[in-house]
Design an enzyme around this catalytic site. Structure first.
Site, PDB file in Angstrom:
ATOM      1  N   HIS A  80       0.828  -1.213   0.000  1.00  0.00           N
ATOM      2  CA  HIS A  80       0.000   0.000   0.000  1.00  0.00           C
ATOM      3  C   HIS A  80       0.861   1.262   0.000  1.00  0.00           C
ATOM      4  O   HIS A  80       0.530   2.237  -0.692  1.00  0.00           O
ATOM      5  CB  HIS A  80      -0.930   0.001   1.207  1.00  0.00           C
ATOM      6  CG  HIS A  80      -1.849  -1.175   1.254  1.00  0.00           C
ATOM      7  ND1 HIS A  80      -2.543  -1.539   2.381  1.00  0.00           N
ATOM      8  CD2 HIS A  80      -2.183  -2.086   0.291  1.00  0.00           C
ATOM      9  CE1 HIS A  80      -3.268  -2.613   2.127  1.00  0.00           C
ATOM     10  NE2 HIS A  80      -3.056  -2.975   0.857  1.00  0.00           N
ATOM     11  N   ASP A 241      -3.376  -3.002  -4.916  1.00  0.00           N
ATOM     12  CA  ASP A 241      -2.333  -3.982  -4.615  1.00  0.00           C
ATOM     13  C   ASP A 241      -1.424  -4.198  -5.820  1.00  0.00           C
ATOM     14  O   ASP A 241      -0.196  -4.276  -5.699  1.00  0.00           O
ATOM     15  CB  ASP A 241      -2.954  -5.322  -4.205  1.00  0.00           C
ATOM     16  CG  ASP A 241      -3.430  -5.344  -2.764  1.00  0.00           C
ATOM     17  OD1 ASP A 241      -3.049  -4.448  -1.983  1.00  0.00           O
ATOM     18  OD2 ASP A 241      -4.185  -6.269  -2.414  1.00  0.00           O
ATOM     19  N   HIS A 264      -0.715 -11.136  -4.988  1.00  0.00           N
ATOM     20  CA  HIS A 264       0.659 -10.656  -4.844  1.00  0.00           C
ATOM     21  C   HIS A 264       1.677 -11.607  -5.473  1.00  0.00           C
ATOM     22  O   HIS A 264       2.605 -11.171  -6.153  1.00  0.00           O
ATOM     23  CB  HIS A 264       0.984 -10.469  -3.359  1.00  0.00           C
ATOM     24  CG  HIS A 264       0.094  -9.494  -2.669  1.00  0.00           C
ATOM     25  ND1 HIS A 264       0.077  -8.158  -2.978  1.00  0.00           N
ATOM     26  CD2 HIS A 264      -0.817  -9.663  -1.673  1.00  0.00           C
ATOM     27  CE1 HIS A 264      -0.802  -7.538  -2.196  1.00  0.00           C
ATOM     28  NE2 HIS A 264      -1.364  -8.429  -1.404  1.00  0.00           N
TER      29      HIS A 264
END
Length: 302
Positions: A80, A241, A264
């Site tokens: 973030h 993200d 991710h």
């Protein structure tokens, strides 16, 4: 031509670590041109530095963790803050972290963006370069996929599909040339399902998670009293993200990112695949753009 930027002055963010549940802080400091984004573990002997690079990503369980090449330190949940830096076009900064992870703040990038705007931005004397995508690079794992494709400008499109009536299928497209990062993407918060919380905490995760730093869904109910900030806040957060994960390329990308049910780990593997193929990218100058104007602080979560 656009030039690299850093922050005008240092700013501090303090709070709780999302996964450790412990107090942590991060001081974002100016850095010289060409230094990139570097995390420095100020709470450890020798204050080891960890460059914000995709090849130093080591753990992608509910966040992105970077580890020093010698294994002497790591810093977790960087995505973030990285998204806020990328969204504001900040190329160089030293981030002194007191603790094993970045503060969770409200689960979005808005508080970081607000602090960075208050710190001010300083232009440096080095032209900014982008990583221009020359040919498609993609990965597929079952129903999940990610790709980078050639395009005149950078954009992100993500699609998600959850077996939950609140989330369901959602899509978000973010293009910095057309969309305001501060209002369109930065406020989107991380989220989780209540029935998964016990499992996460058994794994030592989300120990600091709460309704103050995440959207929590119980069946068909959003438990947060303030509800959602966007109808598609979940997809917007996945785009946030992705922006933070892709910032670990070390320079802005010129190309289109498309993610379908990705996360991710796949975002990181996509960067590995990109840089493993020297014919898939090249350095390119970044054209000048209009400078960001100061938004109302309420728009960025302050």
């Amino acid at each position: 031509m656009m030039f690299e930027r850093t922050v005008q002055q240092s700013v501090r963010c303090s709070g709780i670590g999302l996964h450790t549940g412990k107090p942590v802080s991060a001081d974002i400091r100016p850095a010289e041109a060409g230094q990139g984004i570097r995390f420095r573990r100020g709470d450890l002997p020798g204050k080891p530095e960890i460059a914000a690079r995709y090849d130093l990503g080591t753990d992608f369980t509910l966040g992105t963790t970077l580890r020093h090449p010698d294994g002497v330190a790591s810093v977790a949940t960087v995505e973030h803050l990285m998204a806020a830096l990328a969204g504001l076009g900040i190329d160089n900064a030293v981030i002194d972290v007191e603790g094993p992870e970045v503060p969770a703040v409200d689960g979005s990038a808005a508080p970081f963006a607000g602090l960075l705007r208050r710190a001010g931005l300083r232009t440096l004397g080095r032209p900014r370069r982008a990583i221009r995508i020359l040919k498609p690079v993609s990965l597929t794992e079952g129903s999940k996929s990610v790709s980078l494709e050639p395009a005149e400008s950078f954009s992100i499109t993500v699609s998600i599909d959850f077996d939950n009536p609140v989330i369901g299928r959602q899509t978000c497209t973010f293009a910095p040339a057309d969309d305001d990062f501060l209002t369109a993407l930065a406020p989107a918060r991380t989220f989780g399902l209540l029935h998964e919380v016990d499992w996460m905490r058994q794994q030592g995760l989300a120990l600091g998670g709460s309704l103050d730093n995440a959207i929590v869904i119980n069946g068909s109910t959003v438990m947060n009293q303030d509800g959602l900030r966007f109808a598609n806040e979940f997809a917007r957060h996945k785009a946030l993200d992705a922006l933070g994960d892709l910032a670990l390329a070390g320079a802005p990308l010129q190309g289109r990112f498309v993610g379908n049910r990705s996360g991710h780990a796949m975002n990181n593997r996509l960067l590995h695949a990109l840089f493993a193929d020297e014919s898939a990218w090249e350095w390119a100058p970044v054209a000048a753009r209009a400078e960001l104007t100061d938004p109302p602080l309420a728009a960025v979560g302050l």
